[in-house]
Design a protein around this motif. Sequence first.
Motif, PDB file in Angstrom:
ATOM      1  N   GLN A   1      -8.715   2.610   6.374  1.00 34.62           N
ATOM      2  CA  GLN A   1      -8.218   2.405   7.771  1.00 34.62           C
ATOM      3  C   GLN A   1      -9.507   2.412   8.399  1.00 34.62           C
ATOM      4  OE1 GLN A   1      -3.543   4.074   7.724  1.00 34.62           O
ATOM      5  NE2 GLN A   1      -5.226   4.835   9.156  1.00 34.62           N
ATOM      6  N   ASP A   2      -9.745   1.925   9.585  1.00 34.23           N
ATOM      7  CA  ASP A   2     -10.632   2.016  10.736  1.00 34.23           C
ATOM      8  C   ASP A   2     -10.604   2.933  11.597  1.00 34.23           C
ATOM      9  OD1 ASP A   2     -11.902  -0.157   9.185  1.00 34.23           O
ATOM     10  OD2 ASP A   2     -10.975  -1.730  10.592  1.00 34.23           O
ATOM     11  N   VAL A   3      -9.335   3.563  11.648  1.00 30.92           N
ATOM     12  CA  VAL A   3      -8.871   4.420  12.926  1.00 30.92           C
ATOM     13  C   VAL A   3      -8.318   5.525  12.134  1.00 30.92           C
ATOM     14  CG1 VAL A   3      -9.282   3.058  14.767  1.00 30.92           C
ATOM     15  CG2 VAL A   3      -7.107   3.181  13.593  1.00 30.92           C
ATOM     16  N   ARG A   4      -7.992   6.682  12.990  1.00 32.61           N
ATOM     17  CA  ARG A   4      -7.229   7.896  12.328  1.00 32.61           C
ATOM     18  C   ARG A   4      -5.700   7.582  12.154  1.00 32.61           C
ATOM     19  NH1 ARG A   4      -4.816  11.372  16.582  1.00 32.61           N
ATOM     20  NH2 ARG A   4      -5.071  13.186  14.762  1.00 32.61           N
ATOM     21  N   CYS A   5      -5.172   8.249  11.386  1.00 29.71           N
ATOM     22  CA  CYS A   5      -3.523   7.769  11.277  1.00 29.71           C
ATOM     23  C   CYS A   5      -2.886   7.834  12.112  1.00 29.71           C
ATOM     24  CB  CYS A   5      -3.162   8.565   9.755  1.00 29.71           C
ATOM     25  SG  CYS A   5      -3.866   8.412   8.249  1.00 29.71           S
TER      26      CYS A   5
ATOM     27  N   LEU B   1       1.292  25.403   7.870  1.00 26.53           N
ATOM     28  CA  LEU B   1       1.551  24.054   6.918  1.00 26.53           C
ATOM     29  C   LEU B   1       2.307  23.088   7.321  1.00 26.53           C
ATOM     30  CD1 LEU B   1       0.184  24.614   3.687  1.00 26.53           C
ATOM     31  CD2 LEU B   1       2.508  24.777   3.165  1.00 26.53           C
ATOM     32  N   SER B   2       1.783  21.675   6.862  1.00 26.58           N
ATOM     33  CA  SER B   2       2.565  20.732   7.435  1.00 26.58           C
ATOM     34  C   SER B   2       2.317  19.522   6.120  1.00 26.58           C
ATOM     35  CB  SER B   2       2.105  20.249   8.645  1.00 26.58           C
ATOM     36  OG  SER B   2       2.679  18.991   9.049  1.00 26.58           O
ATOM     37  N   ARG B   3       3.531  18.863   6.029  1.00 25.67           N
ATOM     38  CA  ARG B   3       3.500  17.786   5.018  1.00 25.67           C
ATOM     39  C   ARG B   3       3.883  16.288   5.516  1.00 25.67           C
ATOM     40  NH1 ARG B   3       5.777  22.311   2.448  1.00 25.67           N
ATOM     41  NH2 ARG B   3       4.497  23.058   0.592  1.00 25.67           N
ATOM     42  N   LYS B   4       3.543  15.472   4.790  1.00 30.86           N
ATOM     43  CA  LYS B   4       4.119  13.986   5.131  1.00 30.86           C
ATOM     44  C   LYS B   4       3.693  13.256   3.712  1.00 30.86           C
ATOM     45  CE  LYS B   4       0.266  11.376   7.176  1.00 30.86           C
ATOM     46  NZ  LYS B   4      -0.036  10.374   8.110  1.00 30.86           N
ATOM     47  N   PHE B   5       4.253  11.876   3.972  1.00 33.02           N
ATOM     48  CA  PHE B   5       3.938  10.963   2.784  1.00 33.02           C
ATOM     49  C   PHE B   5       2.986   9.855   3.367  1.00 33.02           C
ATOM     50  CE2 PHE B   5       8.076  12.435   1.408  1.00 33.02           C
ATOM     51  CZ  PHE B   5       8.051  12.833   0.130  1.00 33.02           C
ATOM     52  N   GLU B   6       2.236   9.456   2.730  1.00 34.11           N
ATOM     53  CA  GLU B   6       1.370   8.283   3.196  1.00 34.11           C
ATOM     54  C   GLU B   6       1.300   7.375   2.034  1.00 34.11           C
ATOM     55  OE1 GLU B   6       0.175   6.183   5.475  1.00 34.11           O
ATOM     56  OE2 GLU B   6      -0.391   8.329   6.370  1.00 34.11           O
ATOM     57  N   PHE B   7       0.955   6.228   2.195  1.00 34.70           N
ATOM     58  CA  PHE B   7       1.084   4.966   1.319  1.00 34.70           C
ATOM     59  C   PHE B   7      -0.477   4.298   1.142  1.00 34.70           C
ATOM     60  CE2 PHE B   7       4.837   5.491   3.694  1.00 34.70           C
ATOM     61  CZ  PHE B   7       5.726   6.102   2.722  1.00 34.70           C
ATOM     62  N   LEU B   8      -0.737   3.933  -0.070  1.00 32.58           N
ATOM     63  CA  LEU B   8      -2.030   3.279  -0.114  1.00 32.58           C
ATOM     64  C   LEU B   8      -1.590   2.185  -1.288  1.00 32.58           C
ATOM     65  CD1 LEU B   8      -5.152   3.096   0.441  1.00 32.58           C
ATOM     66  CD2 LEU B   8      -5.442   4.546  -1.535  1.00 32.58           C
TER      67      LEU B   8
ATOM     68  N   CYS C   1     -11.948  11.040   7.119  1.00 26.36           N
ATOM     69  CA  CYS C   1     -10.903  11.356   6.278  1.00 26.36           C
ATOM     70  C   CYS C   1     -10.168   9.968   6.142  1.00 26.36           C
ATOM     71  CB  CYS C   1      -9.660  12.325   6.930  1.00 26.36           C
ATOM     72  SG  CYS C   1      -9.317  12.267   8.585  1.00 26.36           S
ATOM     73  N   PHE C   2      -9.852   9.376   7.091  1.00 24.18           N
ATOM     74  CA  PHE C   2      -8.873   8.063   6.980  1.00 24.18           C
ATOM     75  C   PHE C   2      -9.714   6.757   6.184  1.00 24.18           C
ATOM     76  CE2 PHE C   2     -10.862   7.936  11.402  1.00 24.18           C
ATOM     77  CZ  PHE C   2     -11.856   6.880  11.232  1.00 24.18           C
TER      78      PHE C   2
ATOM     79  N   SER D   1       0.237   0.230  -3.480  1.00 28.98           N
ATOM     80  CA  SER D   1       1.649   0.455  -4.110  1.00 28.98           C
ATOM     81  C   SER D   1       1.655   1.803  -4.414  1.00 28.98           C
ATOM     82  CB  SER D   1       1.661  -0.516  -5.336  1.00 28.98           C
ATOM     83  OG  SER D   1       0.646  -0.180  -6.286  1.00 28.98           O
ATOM     84  N   GLU D   2       0.794   2.718  -4.138  1.00 26.95           N
ATOM     85  CA  GLU D   2       0.882   4.257  -4.505  1.00 26.95           C
ATOM     86  C   GLU D   2       1.454   4.911  -3.299  1.00 26.95           C
ATOM     87  OE1 GLU D   2      -3.234   4.853  -5.740  1.00 26.95           O
ATOM     88  OE2 GLU D   2      -2.514   5.018  -7.754  1.00 26.95           O
ATOM     89  N   VAL D   3       1.801   6.048  -3.676  1.00 28.81           N
ATOM     90  CA  VAL D   3       2.549   6.925  -2.769  1.00 28.81           C
ATOM     91  C   VAL D   3       2.112   8.480  -2.772  1.00 28.81           C
ATOM     92  CG1 VAL D   3       4.673   7.902  -1.584  1.00 28.81           C
ATOM     93  CG2 VAL D   3       4.740   5.565  -2.532  1.00 28.81           C
ATOM     94  N   TYR D   4       1.600   8.961  -1.915  1.00 28.69           N
ATOM     95  CA  TYR D   4       1.021  10.336  -1.700  1.00 28.69           C
ATOM     96  C   TYR D   4       1.569  11.446  -0.873  1.00 28.69           C
ATOM     97  CZ  TYR D   4      -3.151   8.252  -3.863  1.00 28.69           C
ATOM     98  OH  TYR D   4      -4.269   7.909  -4.840  1.00 28.69           O
ATOM     99  N   LEU D   5       1.948  12.449  -1.271  1.00 29.86           N
ATOM    100  CA  LEU D   5       2.466  13.630  -0.765  1.00 29.86           C
ATOM    101  C   LEU D   5       1.150  14.403  -0.165  1.00 29.86           C
ATOM    102  CD1 LEU D   5       4.631  15.309   0.515  1.00 29.86           C
ATOM    103  CD2 LEU D   5       4.775  16.752  -1.535  1.00 29.86           C
TER     104      LEU D   5
END
Length: 281
Positions: free
Chosen positions: A52-56, A70-77, A46-47, A79-83
Motif C-alpha cells: 500500500q502507498d498509505v497507512r491502513c 493489546l489490540s488485534r485485527k485480520f489483514e489480507f495480502l 509499516c504499510f 490470497s493470504e490472511v494474517y492475524l
Amino acid sequence: MTREEVNLMIRELRRAFDIVRIVEPPTDRQCCINENCELLRESGRCFDFWNQDVRCEHCVSMRALSQKRLSRKFEFLDSEVYLITAMYVEIEGEPFVVEMLANLTDETMIGAWGANDFVEKISKYNRKLYLDALTGAYNRQYYDEQLAALPGEYAVGYIDVDKFKKINDTWGHHAGDLALKAVTEAMKSCIRETDSLMRFGGDEFVLVFRNIPKDIFSMRLEQMRREVSEIMLDEFPDMHLSVSIGGYYGEGTMDELVQKADHLLYDAKKNRNSIQLNFEI
C-alpha cells in the motif's frame, strides 16, 4: 522497557510468529534495535508490507497506541490472511508498538469458512467498527483510535448543521435523520477517498484533508457549504439546510488542530451558512 529487554522479547516472539517488528504508529515508520542496542527508525513504512502507498484504514497499531493495550485485527495480502496482534510498549520512555503477524493457513481458521467468505466477513466487520450507523460517515471511535494522536500538517474542517434542533422540533426526528444523511452525502461528494469525514455526534462533523493545497482546501469547504444549501428533500420541501464551518490549516497533533477548527466554528455560527478560515502555515 529497556532496548535490551525489547530485543530479547522480540527474539522470543519470533519463535511463535511469522513476523515481529517495532512500529512507531504516528509516523508509520518501522524501527529496529541493532546489535549495539541502538534504536533506529528505518526508511520503510509499516504499510509497505501490505503493498500500500498509505497507512491502513483500520490501523491496529494506532488503536493499540491510543488505548495503551493489546489490540488485534485480520489483514489480507493477496490470497493470504494474517492475524495481527499489536502490543503497546514504552522503550525507555518513548511510546511504540510491537506488531506480531501470524499467517493463517487453510488448516486453521479459513478452512471452516472458505477463503472468499472469510475475507468478506472480516472486511464487513472492520468497516462496521468505524462507521456511523445512520450516515455512513466514520464515527468518533475512528477518530479517537486512528487520528487523534497523529502529528503533522493537516487541513481540518469542523462542521455544524445550522438550526438542527429546530428541524427536529418542527418536522420530527425522522426528518432530522433524513437531513443528516443528505448533508453527509453532499459533503462526501466534495472530498477524496484519502480524506476522512467523521460524525462526532448529533449534528457535528469533522473533516480531515491530507496533502491538500490551501486554495483547494478553501474551495472544497465553499463547495461543501454550497452543496448543502442546495439540498431539497422530497418529503420536506419547506426544509432549508445549511452548515457553518470552521477551517484550520496548520501543524500539530490532530486533537490540537480540531480544537482550533472548533473555535473558528464558533465564529462561523454567528452568521450561519458561513465559513471561518485560518492558515497557520
